[in-house]
Motif scaffolding. Structure first.
Motif, PDB file in Angstrom:
ATOM      1  N   UNK A 230       0.817  -1.209   0.000  1.00 31.39           N
ATOM      2  CA  UNK A 230       0.000   0.000   0.000  1.00 31.39           C
ATOM      3  C   UNK A 230       0.853   1.261   0.000  1.00 31.39           C
ATOM      4  N   UNK A 231       0.553   2.127  -0.937  1.00 34.21           N
ATOM      5  CA  UNK A 231       1.269   3.395  -1.074  1.00 34.21           C
ATOM      6  C   UNK A 231       1.268   4.191   0.231  1.00 34.21           C
ATOM      7  N   UNK A 232       2.394   4.813   0.534  1.00 35.80           N
ATOM      8  CA  UNK A 232       2.561   5.660   1.724  1.00 35.80           C
ATOM      9  C   UNK A 232       2.606   4.884   3.033  1.00 35.80           C
ATOM     10  N   UNK A 233       2.757   3.562   2.979  1.00 32.72           N
ATOM     11  CA  UNK A 233       2.826   2.794   4.220  1.00 32.72           C
ATOM     12  C   UNK A 233       3.959   3.285   5.115  1.00 32.72           C
ATOM     13  N   UNK A 234       5.091   3.638   4.540  1.00 30.36           N
ATOM     14  CA  UNK A 234       6.253   4.039   5.351  1.00 30.36           C
ATOM     15  C   UNK A 234       6.511   5.541   5.332  1.00 30.36           C
ATOM     16  N   UNK A 235       5.585   6.315   4.800  1.00 34.33           N
ATOM     17  CA  UNK A 235       5.790   7.767   4.759  1.00 34.33           C
ATOM     18  C   UNK A 235       5.959   8.342   6.160  1.00 34.33           C
TER      19      UNK A 235
ATOM     20  N   UNK B 116      11.887  18.481   4.851  1.00 30.96           N
ATOM     21  CA  UNK B 116      12.034  17.497   3.791  1.00 30.96           C
ATOM     22  C   UNK B 116      10.712  17.322   3.050  1.00 30.96           C
ATOM     23  N   UNK B 117      10.801  16.672   1.899  1.00 29.66           N
ATOM     24  CA  UNK B 117       9.615  16.275   1.144  1.00 29.66           C
ATOM     25  C   UNK B 117       9.676  14.771   0.939  1.00 29.66           C
ATOM     26  N   UNK B 118       8.509  14.131   0.956  1.00 29.04           N
ATOM     27  CA  UNK B 118       8.444  12.684   0.755  1.00 29.04           C
ATOM     28  C   UNK B 118       7.374  12.355  -0.272  1.00 29.04           C
ATOM     29  N   UNK B 119       7.704  11.464  -1.181  1.00 35.61           N
ATOM     30  CA  UNK B 119       6.752  10.931  -2.149  1.00 35.61           C
ATOM     31  C   UNK B 119       6.647   9.434  -1.939  1.00 35.61           C
ATOM     32  N   UNK B 120       5.452   8.948  -1.688  1.00 31.77           N
ATOM     33  CA  UNK B 120       5.237   7.515  -1.524  1.00 31.77           C
ATOM     34  C   UNK B 120       4.689   6.889  -2.788  1.00 31.77           C
ATOM     35  N   UNK B 121       5.367   5.859  -3.292  1.00 33.23           N
ATOM     36  CA  UNK B 121       4.891   5.091  -4.434  1.00 33.23           C
ATOM     37  C   UNK B 121       4.576   3.675  -3.960  1.00 33.23           C
ATOM     38  N   UNK B 122       3.535   3.094  -4.516  1.00 30.64           N
ATOM     39  CA  UNK B 122       3.134   1.750  -4.133  1.00 30.64           C
ATOM     40  C   UNK B 122       1.765   1.450  -4.703  1.00 30.64           C
ATOM     41  N   UNK B 123       1.082   0.496  -4.120  1.00 27.28           N
ATOM     42  CA  UNK B 123      -0.247   0.100  -4.585  1.00 27.28           C
ATOM     43  C   UNK B 123      -1.262   1.116  -4.083  1.00 27.28           C
ATOM     44  N   UNK B 124      -2.027   1.673  -4.989  1.00 27.47           N
ATOM     45  CA  UNK B 124      -3.014   2.680  -4.620  1.00 27.47           C
ATOM     46  C   UNK B 124      -4.180   2.089  -3.853  1.00 27.47           C
ATOM     47  N   UNK B 125      -4.955   2.944  -3.164  1.00 25.70           N
ATOM     48  CA  UNK B 125      -6.057   2.454  -2.333  1.00 25.70           C
ATOM     49  C   UNK B 125      -7.299   2.033  -3.115  1.00 25.70           C
ATOM     50  N   UNK B 126      -7.409   2.478  -4.361  1.00 25.80           N
ATOM     51  CA  UNK B 126      -8.605   2.153  -5.138  1.00 25.80           C
ATOM     52  C   UNK B 126      -8.561   0.712  -5.636  1.00 25.80           C
ATOM     53  N   UNK B 127      -9.703   0.052  -5.575  1.00 27.60           N
ATOM     54  CA  UNK B 127      -9.787  -1.322  -6.061  1.00 27.60           C
ATOM     55  C   UNK B 127      -9.886  -1.341  -7.577  1.00 27.60           C
ATOM     56  N   UNK B 128      -9.016  -2.106  -8.220  1.00 27.46           N
ATOM     57  CA  UNK B 128      -9.067  -2.280  -9.665  1.00 27.46           C
ATOM     58  C   UNK B 128      -9.941  -3.496  -9.961  1.00 27.46           C
TER      59      UNK B 128
END
Length: 313
Positions: free
Chosen positions: A254-259, A271-283
């Motif tokens: 899940x995106x932003x889990x470790x933000x 600082x700035x942080x960008x979280x990449x990962x699996x989005x919350x919306x169901x595909x």
């Protein structure tokens, strides 16, 4: 021209298909149980048919298949731990953590006993299984509980070393297995390792995201750190290697889990942080794993586009 340098030049060379961590896990189980009378394996049907019957036969009394009863799976592990055993508990991530969350919280956490939870399937390793088998929420869910070590191996060798080490301990450990793999193993000492050095920002690649992240930032002036253990989060290495205070997380769940972990690690530093990962919306289409990666922006092209947009607004 990038000024980044490669510090581990032989870390991700492709010498053929990497081994599958789940296959390695099933092959190891009989040996691990036979080697230590404390160890017991608890299954909820998933994985039972992959174990070699001849190798399991001598330790059959400590390989327990409960059928499709996930709450009982965790409660049984808690009881075994109270009796002095070291249980290995295995099934797909949503059946291991989401469905029996109350038992994970109480029968392990509240009783303050240890177990080794080993999941399969990653976030969507079996796309045809659909939402019932998708496990992208697992690490975020464990973050609501205390006392858990979370490993996200990026190679079967890492997974094996983590599992062997976990059996020598008595605490609560989660090992997240995925069908994805980097070409070569990295260190598993709990600290992040430096894959590249750069000056324009830091990209933290978690587990099986390492190889694709290196490909995505090719030619960009960024530091790349590799993390195969995410809890506890290695704040020290992140701070020591930080150049520009811009951090990109590339996580296979899940995106932003470790933000929030990055924010705590860089407390006192703007600082700035960008979280990449699996989005919350169901595909709501099965598709392929590659199509899911592209839709969530964690394929090579998506990672590269996001890093460039973030560091060069």
């Amino acid at each position: 021209m990038s000024t980044a340098t490669i510090e581990q030049t032989d870390a991700h060379l492709d010498d053929g298909p990497p081994p599958d961590a789940r296959d390695r896990f099933y092959g190891l189980l009989p040996e691990l149980v036979a080697a230590d009378p404390r160890v017991a394996v608890v299954l909820a049907e998933i994985g039972a048919s992959y174990l070699d019957p001849e190798k399991v036969a001598p330790v059959r009394d400590r390989v327990i298949n409960l059928g499709i009863r996930e709450q009982l799976l965790i409660s049984t592990a808690g009881g075994l731990a109270l009796a002095g055993l070291r249980p290995i508990v295995h099934t797909f991530a949503p059946f291991l953590l989401e469905r029996p969350y109350e038992q994970v919280k109480l029968d392990l956490g509240h009783q303050d006993v240890g177990a080794v939870l080993v999941s399969a399937g990653g976030s969507y390793g079996w796309p045809a299984g659909g939402e019932t088998h998708f496990g992208q929420r697992d690490v975020a869910l464990l973050d609501t509980l205390s006392g858990w070590t979370v490993h996200v191996p990026g190679h079967a060798d890492e997974a094996e070393e983590m599992l062997r080490d976990a059996l020598r301990r008595d605490d609560r450990i989660y090992i997240r297995l995925d069908g994805l793999s980097n070409a070569a193993p990295g260190p598993v000492d709990g600290r992040m390792s430096v894959l590249r050095r750069g000056s324009r920002g830091t990209v933290v690649a978690v587990g099986p995201m390492a190889d694709r992240t290196l490909a995505a930032v090719d030619g960009l002036d960024v530091t790349v750190l590799y993390a195969s253990t995410v809890r506890p989060f290695d704040a020290g290495t992140l701070r020591r290697t930080l150049g520009a205070p811009d951090v990109v997380l590339v996580e296979p769940y899940l995106r932003d889990t470790s933000t929030a972990e990055v924010s705590r690690a860089l407390g006192g530093i703007r600082h700035r942080t960008l979280g990449l990962g699996v989005g919350p919306d169901e595909l709501r289409r099965y598709g392929t794993r590659e199509q899911h990666d592209a839709a969530h922006g964690i394929d090579v092209e998506g990672i590269r586009r996001s890093v460039i947009d973030f560091l060069h607004p």
